[in-house]
Design a protein around this motif. Structure first.
Motif, PDB file in Angstrom:
ATOM      1  N   ASP A 186       3.490 -23.617 -40.431  1.00 34.96           N
ATOM      2  CA  ASP A 186       4.204 -23.406 -39.167  1.00 34.96           C
ATOM      3  C   ASP A 186       5.699 -23.691 -39.309  1.00 34.96           C
ATOM      4  OD1 ASP A 186       1.825 -22.745 -37.959  1.00 34.96           O
ATOM      5  OD2 ASP A 186       1.630 -24.621 -36.829  1.00 34.96           O
ATOM      6  N   PHE A 187       6.043 -24.771 -40.000  1.00 32.07           N
ATOM      7  CA  PHE A 187       7.448 -25.140 -40.141  1.00 32.07           C
ATOM      8  C   PHE A 187       8.186 -24.251 -41.148  1.00 32.07           C
ATOM      9  CE2 PHE A 187       6.037 -29.363 -38.479  1.00 32.07           C
ATOM     10  CZ  PHE A 187       6.830 -29.355 -37.341  1.00 32.07           C
ATOM     11  N   ASN A 188       7.477 -23.760 -42.143  1.00 36.37           N
ATOM     12  CA  ASN A 188       8.118 -22.906 -43.136  1.00 36.37           C
ATOM     13  C   ASN A 188       8.352 -21.506 -42.603  1.00 36.37           C
ATOM     14  OD1 ASN A 188       7.612 -20.756 -45.475  1.00 36.37           O
ATOM     15  ND2 ASN A 188       8.702 -22.516 -46.302  1.00 36.37           N
ATOM     16  N   TYR A 189       7.358 -20.949 -41.971  1.00 36.81           N
ATOM     17  CA  TYR A 189       7.432 -19.556 -41.554  1.00 36.81           C
ATOM     18  C   TYR A 189       7.590 -19.396 -40.044  1.00 36.81           C
ATOM     19  CZ  TYR A 189       5.916 -14.796 -40.532  1.00 36.81           C
ATOM     20  OH  TYR A 189       5.847 -13.523 -40.053  1.00 36.81           O
ATOM     21  N   GLY A 190       6.876 -20.198 -39.284  1.00 35.96           N
ATOM     22  CA  GLY A 190       6.776 -19.959 -37.845  1.00 35.96           C
ATOM     23  C   GLY A 190       7.997 -20.297 -37.021  1.00 35.96           C
TER      24      GLY A 190
ATOM     25  N   GLY B 140      13.997 -15.483 -40.812  1.00 32.89           N
ATOM     26  CA  GLY B 140      13.358 -15.864 -42.065  1.00 32.89           C
ATOM     27  C   GLY B 140      13.916 -17.138 -42.679  1.00 32.89           C
ATOM     28  N   ARG B 141      14.412 -18.021 -41.820  1.00 35.07           N
ATOM     29  CA  ARG B 141      15.027 -19.266 -42.298  1.00 35.07           C
ATOM     30  C   ARG B 141      14.182 -20.447 -41.833  1.00 35.07           C
ATOM     31  NH1 ARG B 141      18.840 -23.212 -41.159  1.00 35.07           N
ATOM     32  NH2 ARG B 141      18.778 -22.799 -38.940  1.00 35.07           N
ATOM     33  N   GLY B 142      13.124 -20.720 -42.556  1.00 38.38           N
ATOM     34  CA  GLY B 142      12.240 -21.817 -42.188  1.00 38.38           C
ATOM     35  C   GLY B 142      12.696 -23.136 -42.768  1.00 38.38           C
ATOM     36  N   LEU B 143      11.968 -24.147 -42.402  1.00 38.98           N
ATOM     37  CA  LEU B 143      12.210 -25.494 -42.909  1.00 38.98           C
ATOM     38  C   LEU B 143      11.706 -25.573 -44.352  1.00 38.98           C
ATOM     39  CD1 LEU B 143      13.137 -28.294 -41.787  1.00 38.98           C
ATOM     40  CD2 LEU B 143      10.756 -28.707 -41.208  1.00 38.98           C
TER      41      LEU B 143
ATOM     42  N   GLN C 131       7.776 -26.048 -31.763  1.00 38.02           N
ATOM     43  CA  GLN C 131       8.285 -25.286 -30.624  1.00 38.02           C
ATOM     44  C   GLN C 131       9.683 -25.741 -30.230  1.00 38.02           C
ATOM     45  OE1 GLN C 131       5.422 -25.325 -27.426  1.00 38.02           O
ATOM     46  NE2 GLN C 131       4.111 -23.836 -28.444  1.00 38.02           N
ATOM     47  N   TRP C 132       9.929 -27.043 -30.293  1.00 37.55           N
ATOM     48  CA  TRP C 132      11.252 -27.573 -29.965  1.00 37.55           C
ATOM     49  C   TRP C 132      12.294 -27.044 -30.936  1.00 37.55           C
ATOM     50  CZ3 TRP C 132      14.668 -31.033 -32.416  1.00 37.55           C
ATOM     51  CH2 TRP C 132      15.704 -31.505 -31.601  1.00 37.55           C
ATOM     52  N   LEU C 133      11.965 -26.980 -32.224  1.00 38.62           N
ATOM     53  CA  LEU C 133      12.882 -26.424 -33.214  1.00 38.62           C
ATOM     54  C   LEU C 133      13.157 -24.948 -32.933  1.00 38.62           C
ATOM     55  CD1 LEU C 133      11.555 -28.086 -36.482  1.00 38.62           C
ATOM     56  CD2 LEU C 133      13.752 -28.527 -35.381  1.00 38.62           C
ATOM     57  N   CYS C 134      12.132 -24.206 -32.531  1.00 39.26           N
ATOM     58  CA  CYS C 134      12.322 -22.790 -32.177  1.00 39.26           C
ATOM     59  C   CYS C 134      13.298 -22.656 -31.011  1.00 39.26           C
ATOM     60  CB  CYS C 134      10.990 -22.141 -31.799  1.00 39.26           C
ATOM     61  SG  CYS C 134       9.854 -21.913 -33.160  1.00 39.26           S
ATOM     62  N   ILE C 135      13.101 -23.473 -29.998  1.00 34.16           N
ATOM     63  CA  ILE C 135      13.972 -23.431 -28.816  1.00 34.16           C
ATOM     64  C   ILE C 135      15.400 -23.806 -29.208  1.00 34.16           C
ATOM     65  CG2 ILE C 135      14.465 -24.553 -26.601  1.00 34.16           C
ATOM     66  CD1 ILE C 135      11.323 -24.842 -26.335  1.00 34.16           C
ATOM     67  N   ASN C 136      15.551 -24.852 -29.993  1.00 34.62           N
ATOM     68  CA  ASN C 136      16.880 -25.293 -30.452  1.00 34.62           C
ATOM     69  C   ASN C 136      17.562 -24.189 -31.259  1.00 34.62           C
ATOM     70  OD1 ASN C 136      17.406 -27.767 -29.382  1.00 34.62           O
ATOM     71  ND2 ASN C 136      17.221 -28.879 -31.302  1.00 34.62           N
ATOM     72  N   ASN C 137      16.804 -23.562 -32.150  1.00 39.11           N
ATOM     73  CA  ASN C 137      17.368 -22.514 -33.006  1.00 39.11           C
ATOM     74  C   ASN C 137      17.826 -21.315 -32.180  1.00 39.11           C
ATOM     75  OD1 ASN C 137      17.928 -21.420 -35.698  1.00 39.11           O
ATOM     76  ND2 ASN C 137      16.335 -19.960 -35.160  1.00 39.11           N
ATOM     77  N   ASP C 138      17.045 -20.972 -31.154  1.00 38.96           N
ATOM     78  CA  ASP C 138      17.405 -19.829 -30.309  1.00 38.96           C
ATOM     79  C   ASP C 138      18.696 -20.062 -29.554  1.00 38.96           C
ATOM     80  OD1 ASP C 138      15.259 -18.353 -31.153  1.00 38.96           O
ATOM     81  OD2 ASP C 138      14.012 -18.793 -29.398  1.00 38.96           O
ATOM     82  N   LYS C 139      19.045 -21.336 -29.294  1.00 42.42           N
ATOM     83  CA  LYS C 139      20.278 -21.668 -28.559  1.00 42.42           C
ATOM     84  C   LYS C 139      21.523 -21.582 -29.440  1.00 42.42           C
ATOM     85  CE  LYS C 139      18.025 -24.818 -25.323  1.00 42.42           C
ATOM     86  NZ  LYS C 139      17.907 -26.214 -24.907  1.00 42.42           N
ATOM     87  N   LYS C 140      21.312 -21.561 -30.759  1.00 38.67           N
ATOM     88  CA  LYS C 140      22.453 -21.556 -31.676  1.00 38.67           C
ATOM     89  C   LYS C 140      23.047 -20.179 -31.823  1.00 38.67           C
ATOM     90  CE  LYS C 140      21.093 -25.542 -34.338  1.00 38.67           C
ATOM     91  NZ  LYS C 140      20.775 -26.083 -35.612  1.00 38.67           N
TER      92      LYS C 140
END
Length: 188
Positions: free
Chosen positions: A59-63, A69-72, A179-188
């Motif tokens: 989830d953290f690598n891909y999701g 395409g920039r996962g953890l 999900q929090w990382l997804c939300i944070n990333n979308d704000k950048k």
């Protein structure tokens, strides 16, 4: 079955209502920092917790950023059976994670231990080595929290004496952070 369902959900909700949000936020912030700076994250556990570690690494690598395409940068330490069986055979089962950290990890990287009891020698050794290396260490724990509760710099402890709910919580906390990382990333 209906009574069991209600009981299970009730116990899960009660465990999740414990006062750990401040520690979950520390974990989420550490994951965000690792993502932003290219630090490596390692995750491990035993049995169902090992399965959860592998699931969450995916989830953290891909999701978390399918769009770019920039996962953890994350490594599930229980995922490579050849390494696990080699280290268990040659060094001892208690070293299957700590030896991998010695080779792969650096100061400032992140270790997340998933454990019901918090007492398995291999996750205890992983925390000991990670702390010595200067890594950020987290443990998502059930039951009493065991030795890992004392060793992790940030223990996230749910005092629930139920292995299945403990393992459910590991995934829930992982998914919340994802999900929090997804939300944070979308704000950048």
């Amino acid at each position: 079955m209906e009574d069991h369902y209600k009981s299970y959900v009730s116990r899960l909700v009660a465990a999740l209502n414990s006062d750990v949000i401040d520690k979950v936020k520390i974990l989420a912030d550490a994951l965000q920092h690792a993502w932003d700076t290219g630090k490596q994250v390692f995750i491990c556990g035993n049995g169902g917790s090992a399965g959860n570690a592998i699931h969450l690494a995916n989830d953290f690598n891909y999701g978390i950023d399918k769009k770019n395409g920039r996962g953890l940068r994350i490594d599930a330490l229980p995922a490579n059976q050849s390494i696990i069986t080699c280290l268990a055979n040659d060094e001892g089962y208690e070293f299957i994670y700590s030896q991998q950290l010695k080779v792969k990890a650096n100061a400032g990287d992140v270790l997340i231990v998933l454990s019901g009891s918090g007492n398995s020698p291999n996750v205890v050794k992983a925390l000991e080595v990670a702390n010595k290396m200067g890594m950020e260490t987290f443990a998502i724990l059930g039951f009493s929290g065991g030795k890992c509760k004392e060793l992790a710099k940030t223990p996230i402890h749910f005092a629930i004496n139920d292995m299945q709910i403990s393992e459910d919580i590991q995934t829930i906390i992982g998914h919340m952070c994802m999900q929090w990382l997804c939300i944070n990333n979308d704000k950048k």
